[in-house]
Design an enzyme around this catalytic site. Structure first.
Site, PDB file in Angstrom:
ATOM      1  CG  ASP A  37      -1.023   0.429   6.938  1.00 23.99           C
ATOM      2  OD1 ASP A  37      -0.222  -0.444   6.007  1.00 23.99           O
ATOM      3  OD2 ASP A  37      -2.313  -0.310   7.263  1.00 23.99           O
ATOM      4  CE  LYS A  46      -4.102  -0.515   5.055  1.00 24.44           C
ATOM      5  NZ  LYS A  46      -4.341  -1.948   6.405  1.00 24.44           N
ATOM      6  CD  GLU A  80     -10.416  -5.300  -3.684  1.00 26.81           C
ATOM      7  OE1 GLU A  80     -10.669  -4.908  -4.329  1.00 26.81           O
ATOM      8  OE2 GLU A  80      -9.756  -4.580  -2.384  1.00 26.81           O
ATOM      9  CD  GLU A 112       1.849  -2.725   8.107  1.00 32.08           C
ATOM     10  OE1 GLU A 112       2.820  -2.750   6.666  1.00 32.08           O
ATOM     11  OE2 GLU A 112       0.726  -3.514   7.810  1.00 32.08           O
ATOM     12  CB  ILE A 148     -13.162  -5.407   2.667  1.00 31.32           C
ATOM     13  CG1 ILE A 148     -13.548  -5.676   4.058  1.00 31.32           C
ATOM     14  CG2 ILE A 148     -14.727  -4.629   2.284  1.00 31.32           C
ATOM     15  CD1 ILE A 148     -13.906  -4.893   5.819  1.00 31.32           C
ATOM     16  CE  LYS A 174       0.456  -2.219   4.115  1.00 33.07           C
ATOM     17  NZ  LYS A 174      -0.507  -2.964   4.782  1.00 33.07           N
ATOM     18  N   GLY A 228      -3.978  -9.623   8.719  1.00 30.02           N
ATOM     19  CA  GLY A 228      -3.537 -11.183   8.641  1.00 30.02           C
ATOM     20  C   GLY A 228      -3.050 -11.903   7.593  1.00 30.02           C
TER      21      GLY A 228
HETATM   22  N1  HSE Z   1      -0.584  -3.740   9.605  1.00 29.06           N
HETATM   23  C1  HSE Z   1      -1.835  -3.461   8.197  1.00 29.06           C
HETATM   24  C2  HSE Z   1      -2.844  -3.329   9.537  1.00 29.06           C
HETATM   25  C3  HSE Z   1      -1.987  -4.893   7.633  1.00 29.06           C
HETATM   26  O1  HSE Z   1      -3.430  -3.068  10.643  1.00 29.06           O
HETATM   27  O2  HSE Z   1      -3.872  -3.194   8.733  1.00 29.06           O
HETATM   28  C4  HSE Z   1      -2.878  -4.507   7.050  1.00 29.06           C
HETATM   29  O3  HSE Z   1      -2.521  -3.820   5.514  1.00 29.06           O
END
Ligand code: HSE
Length: 418
Positions: free
Chosen positions: A195, A199, A123, A184, A130, A99, A297
Site C-alpha cells: 500500500d 502511494k 487526493e 485494507e 493531508i 491507490k 480512517g
Molecule cells: N490501509 C490504508 C492505510 C488506508 O492504513 O494507510 C488509507 O489509505
C-alpha cells in the site's frame, strides 16, 4: 464547470470511505453536492442509508446523464479501473481513492485525462487527510524539491506504535487497525508494504514527474521487524517507522524506495504515531517543512474526497506540471544504502554483497550487523525479506558515492586503526 454548478454524484462503494463521505456531505450543504445513486456489490448488507439510494447495476450511474461526477471508493482495483475509464469516456469528472489502481495505471490514466479533457482527482489515495498531492503538484518547483520522506501507511504506523510503545502483540495490533477501519481488506497490502509503495508511485509522479510502476521501486513492509530490533531502537533513543523516500541525486535522477527505518528523535517522523501520516519535505530556500495528519480512517479519508469535490466546482484538474512543463525525472538506482540487518543465522545473509560492514553483534540469539550495500544488490535479491531476516535503514541512509569512503577506510586499515 461553472462555480455554482450542482454536483450530482454517482458513488461506487459504501464501505469505510463511502459511508464516511455520505455522512460528511450531509453536514456540508454549502457544497451543493448530492449523491444520487450508490452502486454496491452486496445488496443484502444492512446499510445506514435509504434503500432507494442503492443499486447493483453500474450503468445506473455511468449512463445517467444527470450524474456529472463519479466518486469511486471501492476495494477491487480491477473493477475500479473499468469504472474510472468508462466514467471519463462518458464525460464525467471522477474522484477516486483507489491507490493500487492509480499506481498501476498511471500512464493510461494520464492519457485518458488528456483525451477526454475531464478531471480525475485522487487526493484521498495517499495520506488521506493531508493535502499532499495537490501541494506537491502546485507548490514545489521541480528544481527546488530536494527530497521527500514520508509515512504514508496508517495501519503499519498504528501497529508499530501499539507494539513498541504499548507492548501489544502484532496480531492484536493488526486486529485493532482492522476494527478501526484503517487496514485494507487484505491487510497483507499494508503489512508487507504494498500500500505504501502504491502511494509512493503516485507521489513520485506529482513531485518529480516520474511515471513508474510499483514493481520498479525497492520496498518492503514491517512483517519481519523483530522485538530485538525495537530493543536496539530503544537503546539508541530512536524509533522504527516504515518510511517512503525520494531524493534528487547530485549525479542526476531520483533515488526512491519504501523501507523500514530507524528515525532519530529530531526527525519529525518520530512524532508520527498511530494512524497518523507525515511528510517531510526538503526544498531549496524553504529548508525543511513537515505535513502531519490522519492517514487512514473514514472521516479523514472522506475529508480528502470532499476537498476534491469542492475543487471540481471551480474546474480544478491536475496539470502534471512536473511531467508536462518541466524536464521530467527518472528513477536512479545507482546509490548505496546504510542498513541494519538482524537475523538468526548468518548463512541467510550474503555478507560478501556488502561494500563494508561497520558493526557486528553476534552474541545474542538474534544477531545483527550494520553496513553499506548497493540498492541494486537489494533489488536483485530477496534474502533480506526471507527467513525472518529484518532489514532496517539507518538514519540518513543514502550514500551517492562510496569511493572516497572506501579509500579512507582502506587507509585506516593500513594504518592499523581499524
Ligand atoms: N490501509 C490504508 C492505510 C488506508 O492504513 O494507510 C488509507 O489509505
Amino acid at each position: 464547470m461553472s462555480k455554482h454548478r450542482q454536483l450530482v454524484i454517482g458513488m461506487f462503494g459504501f464501505g469505510v470511505v463511502g459511508e464516511g463521505l455520505y455522512k460528511v456531505l450531509k453536514q456540508t450543504p454549502s457544497l451543493s453536492a448530492s449523491i444520487k445513486k450508490v452502486c454496491i456489490k452486496n445488496p443484502g448488507k444492512k446499510r445506514n442509508a435509504p434503500d432507494e439510494l442503492f443499486t447493483t447495476d453500474k450503468n445506473d450511474l455511468l449512463e445517467d446523464k444527470e450524474i456529472n461526477v463519479i466518486v469511486e471508493v471501492i476495494d477491487d482495483s480491477v473493477a475500479a479501473f473499468e469504472i474510472v475509464k468508462t466514467a471519463l469516456k462518458n464525460k464525467k469528472e471522477v474522484v477516486s481513492s483507489s491507490k493500487k489502481m492509480i499506481a498501476e495505471h498511471l500512464q493510461e490514466l494520464l492519457d485518458l485525462q488528456q483525451k477526454t479533457g475531464k478531471s480525475f482527482l485522487y487526493e484521498s489515495s495517499a495520506c488521506a487527510s493531508i493535502p499532499a498531492i495537490r501541494n506537491l503538484e502546485e507548490y514545489y518547483d521541480n528544481d527546488l524539491l530536494h527530497s521527500i520522506r514520508a509515512i504514508v501507511n496508517g495501519s503499519t504506523n498504528f501497529i508499530l506504535t501499539k507494539m513498541f510503545d504499548e507492548n501489544l502483540g502484532f496480531k492484536e495490533a493488526l486486529l485493532l487497525a482492522q476494527q478501526l477501519g484503517f487496514a485494507e481488506s487484505n491487510p497483507t497490502l499494508d503489512v508487507e508494504g504494498f500500500d505504501a509503495l502504491n502511494k509512493w508511485a503516485i507521489f513520485l509522479c506529482h513531485a518529480y514527474g516520474i511515471i513508474t510502476t510499483p514493481d520498479q521501486i525497492l520496498f518492503t513492509g514491517i512483517q519481519n521487524i523483530h522485538k530485538s530490533d525495537a530493543a536496539v531502537a530503544k537503546a539508541r533513543g530512536q524509533q522504527i517507522r516504515l518510511v517512503a523516500q525520494a531524493k534528487k541525486l547530485t549525479g542526476g535522477g531520483v533515488g526512491a524506495f519504501v523501507l523500514p527505518q530507524f528515525v532519530t528523535a529530531d526527525n519529525p517522523l518520530s512524532f508520527v504515531k498511530n494512524e497518523y501520516n507525515g511528510v517531510v519535505i526538503e526544498s531549496g530556500f524553504a529548508d525543511q517543512q513537515f505535513f502531519y495528519g490522519k492517514g487512514a480512517g473514514s472521516f479523514p479519508t472522506a475529508s480528502a474526497v470532499l476537498s476534491d469535490l469542492s475543487a471540481l466546482r471551480y474546474g480544478y484538474k491536475y496539470e502534471y506540471k512536473k511531467l508536462y512543463h518541466h524536464e521530467p525525472n527518472q528513477l536512479n538506482d545507482d546509490i548505496y544504502l546504510k542498513v541494519y540487518v538482524s537475523f538468526s543465522d548468518v548463512k541467510n545473509v550474503p555478507t560478501e554483497d556488502f561494500e563494508w560492514i561497520e558493526q557486528w553483534h553476534a552474541q545474542e540469539d538474534r544477531k545483527y550487523l550494520s553496513g553499506v550495500i548497493a540498492l541494486q544488490k537489494l533489488k536483485n535479491s530477496t534474502w533480506w525479506k526471507e527467513n525472518g531476516t529484518s532489514l532496517i535503514l539507518e538514519p540518513d541512509p543514502i550514500l551517492e558515492s562510496i569511493e572516497e569512503r572506501k579509500l579512507r577506510k582502506k587507509s585506516l586499515e593500513l594504518a592499523g586503526l581499524l
